[in-house]
Motif scaffolding. Sequence first.
Motif, PDB file in Angstrom:
ATOM      1  N   GLN A 110       7.429  -8.712   2.781  1.00 23.45           N
ATOM      2  CA  GLN A 110       6.119  -8.389   3.331  1.00 23.45           C
ATOM      3  C   GLN A 110       5.337  -7.473   2.387  1.00 23.45           C
ATOM      4  N   PRO A 111       4.009  -7.692   2.226  1.00 21.62           N
ATOM      5  CA  PRO A 111       3.209  -6.770   1.420  1.00 21.62           C
ATOM      6  C   PRO A 111       3.186  -5.379   2.059  1.00 21.62           C
ATOM      7  N   VAL A 112       3.080  -4.373   1.215  1.00 21.74           N
ATOM      8  CA  VAL A 112       2.983  -2.992   1.686  1.00 21.74           C
ATOM      9  C   VAL A 112       1.701  -2.388   1.123  1.00 21.74           C
ATOM     10  N   GLN A 113       0.922  -1.773   1.980  1.00 25.99           N
ATOM     11  CA  GLN A 113      -0.359  -1.213   1.544  1.00 25.99           C
ATOM     12  C   GLN A 113      -0.164   0.143   0.870  1.00 25.99           C
ATOM     13  N   ILE A 114      -0.861   0.322  -0.237  1.00 24.66           N
ATOM     14  CA  ILE A 114      -0.892   1.597  -0.957  1.00 24.66           C
ATOM     15  C   ILE A 114      -2.343   2.070  -0.996  1.00 24.66           C
ATOM     16  N   GLY A 115      -2.565   3.326  -0.617  1.00 26.32           N
ATOM     17  CA  GLY A 115      -3.917   3.886  -0.668  1.00 26.32           C
ATOM     18  C   GLY A 115      -4.755   3.594   0.550  1.00 26.32           C
ATOM     19  N   PRO A 116      -4.295   3.966   1.740  1.00 27.26           N
ATOM     20  CA  PRO A 116      -5.041   3.647   2.958  1.00 27.26           C
ATOM     21  C   PRO A 116      -6.403   4.331   3.055  1.00 27.26           C
ATOM     22  N   TYR A 117      -6.610   5.418   2.300  1.00 27.07           N
ATOM     23  CA  TYR A 117      -7.886   6.141   2.370  1.00 27.07           C
ATOM     24  C   TYR A 117      -8.848   5.751   1.238  1.00 27.07           C
ATOM     25  N   ALA A 167       0.408  -4.415  -2.004  1.00 24.30           N
ATOM     26  CA  ALA A 167       1.350  -4.812  -3.052  1.00 24.30           C
ATOM     27  C   ALA A 167       2.334  -5.841  -2.505  1.00 24.30           C
ATOM     28  N   PRO A 168       2.416  -7.018  -3.126  1.00 22.26           N
ATOM     29  CA  PRO A 168       3.210  -8.102  -2.551  1.00 22.26           C
ATOM     30  C   PRO A 168       4.704  -8.035  -2.838  1.00 22.26           C
ATOM     31  N   CYS A 169       5.119  -7.378  -3.928  1.00 22.83           N
ATOM     32  CA  CYS A 169       6.510  -7.456  -4.375  1.00 22.83           C
ATOM     33  C   CYS A 169       7.109  -6.062  -4.526  1.00 22.83           C
ATOM     34  N   PHE A 170       8.379  -5.894  -4.126  1.00 20.67           N
ATOM     35  CA  PHE A 170       8.995  -4.574  -4.252  1.00 20.67           C
ATOM     36  C   PHE A 170       9.608  -4.332  -5.627  1.00 20.67           C
ATOM     37  N   PHE A 171       9.620  -5.330  -6.504  1.00 20.20           N
ATOM     38  CA  PHE A 171      10.170  -5.172  -7.855  1.00 20.20           C
ATOM     39  C   PHE A 171       9.086  -5.497  -8.867  1.00 20.20           C
ATOM     40  N   ASN A 172       8.808  -4.541  -9.787  1.00 20.19           N
ATOM     41  CA  ASN A 172       7.651  -4.675 -10.666  1.00 20.19           C
ATOM     42  C   ASN A 172       7.959  -4.190 -12.086  1.00 20.19           C
ATOM     43  N   VAL A 173       7.015  -4.461 -13.000  1.00 19.45           N
ATOM     44  CA  VAL A 173       7.194  -4.111 -14.409  1.00 19.45           C
ATOM     45  C   VAL A 173       6.754  -2.672 -14.638  1.00 19.45           C
ATOM     46  N   SER A 174       7.661  -1.865 -15.173  1.00 20.07           N
ATOM     47  CA  SER A 174       7.395  -0.444 -15.398  1.00 20.07           C
ATOM     48  C   SER A 174       6.450  -0.230 -16.582  1.00 20.07           C
ATOM     49  N   GLY A 175       6.002   1.014 -16.740  1.00 21.42           N
ATOM     50  CA  GLY A 175       5.057   1.361 -17.792  1.00 21.42           C
ATOM     51  C   GLY A 175       5.655   1.266 -19.191  1.00 21.42           C
ATOM     52  N   GLY A 203       4.403 -12.787  -9.045  1.00 22.34           N
ATOM     53  CA  GLY A 203       3.696 -12.092  -7.977  1.00 22.34           C
ATOM     54  C   GLY A 203       3.973 -10.605  -7.942  1.00 22.34           C
ATOM     55  N   CYS A 204       4.274 -10.017  -9.109  1.00 27.35           N
ATOM     56  CA  CYS A 204       4.507  -8.574  -9.172  1.00 27.35           C
ATOM     57  C   CYS A 204       3.436  -7.920 -10.044  1.00 27.35           C
TER      58      CYS A 204
END
Length: 513
Positions: A131-138, A145-153, A175-176
């Motif tokens: 499930q997508p998780v929202q970041i920045g509700p304000y 964000a659709p994926c819990f695993f992503n490419v780091s900096g 989809g990350c």
Amino acid sequence: MTPEFSSVMTSLDLLSAAFIVLIGLGLLGIVILFIIDISQTKDAVRHNYPVVGRFRSIFSKLGEFFRQYFFAMDREEMPFNRAERDWVDRAAKGEGNTIAFGSTKNLKVPGTYIFVNCAFPTLDEEAVDMQPVQIGPYCPYPYNAPCFFNVSGMSYGALSTPAVKALSHGARMAGCWLNTGEGGLSPYHLEGGCDIVMQIGTAKYGVRDAEGKLSDDKLREVAAHDQVKMFELKMSQGAKPGKGGILPGIKVTETIARIRGIPVGEASISPNRHLEIKTTRDMLDMIEHIRSVTGKPVGVKAVIGGSEWLEEMCVEIHKRGMESGPDFITVDSGDGGSGAAPMPLMDNVGLVIQEALPLVSDILHKYGLRNRVRIIASGKLITPSEVAWAIATGADFVNSGRGFMFSLGCIQAMRCNKNTCPTGVTTHNPRLQKGLDPEDKAVKVANYCKNLVEEVQTISHSCGVLRARLLGRRHVRVVKDSGHSVPMNLLYPRPEILPEYKDQAEAMQPLDE
């Protein structure tokens, strides 16, 4: 000339002719292999080192045999052992990822985590997709964000052009998101069409003015890209907590210099910290400013050492209001990363992720901010069990740098800072870059991400939950010095929310139900 001598000469002539033919065939074979190797782009080592590069594959296969008798087993190499690298390699190639004859992992080593399987695991047909998780509700433009695993900096500059292209296309396919690293936003990050997190390092590369200060105009310019979903203010990083980024002058090409706003050929050394940020209040001021200019979620990245500043931050957020805090915190591990760094900082400064992650999660929970501030875990988490552990411990997302480097073909040659990477991942030598085909490697990047996510979900189903983010500390046991394991929720019990913050905490939307 006697018949005997003539017969001997004839035999020698035949042997000589045969030897010459064999040498000729050998040379012809080498030429054919050379042409085949330099023409293909699936194996960067063979492309960059034709014929000779084939020996790496041969020796790797022979190594499995010799290690049984003479050398160390798969789990004893550093910083990433062969078992971990082989898993990533198989996942990136989309091959079957099963092993035979039992685990090679010593499950009695202190610190090992073991997932508590359920007597009645979740059936495949009962499982719920990620499930997508929202970041920045304000924020005016929150990020789902659709994926819990992503490419780091990882900066463009530290990584090569074809490597960044492959990551961009691969991240879009998987989809990350793709974090730019502190080197600024390049056209190659945007090329693949993936979601992007723009990192702002201490030198403000990509969003700085002529004097090296933060430029609101540059911020707006970057934020205008729909692909740029969030901004990450880097306070410190795992490879060198307390020291800024280091890009050797040999890697500062004209393109990199233009993107960063620095001279060509000169070493790119970032300040130890943001000059404007001297206190926790200054940090929150900077976060609010960037968010007001861009309209997008803003978070911080930090290696955790002393934790007092986190508690100060939580108290200050409650004074200012929920909208003032960071939208996420990226917790980096103190045991290094892909970047160049002094050994003392890489080896002995900063807490490792296994200690830092529960600490940060518990502090946010204690102040009733756990549902306000998302947590991203980063630091040597490249396999499904490590990612599942991070989610169970308190992370909403996991970032990986070196895992995705392995999916690009990295062989852990340890030359990231020398511009001589044999696989083309971290070099700007055009000859070496030719071995990295962005189109081919993008598929491997996507395969790695998708297969890891699938196997994390497999672990969660074994534990009896419907999806990975429902894993908790009760689902993990940690091996102690005695060789016996204890439940992680007893080892790291959640603190009670402070009474003065309970009402605000209950009013926040839950992370995942």
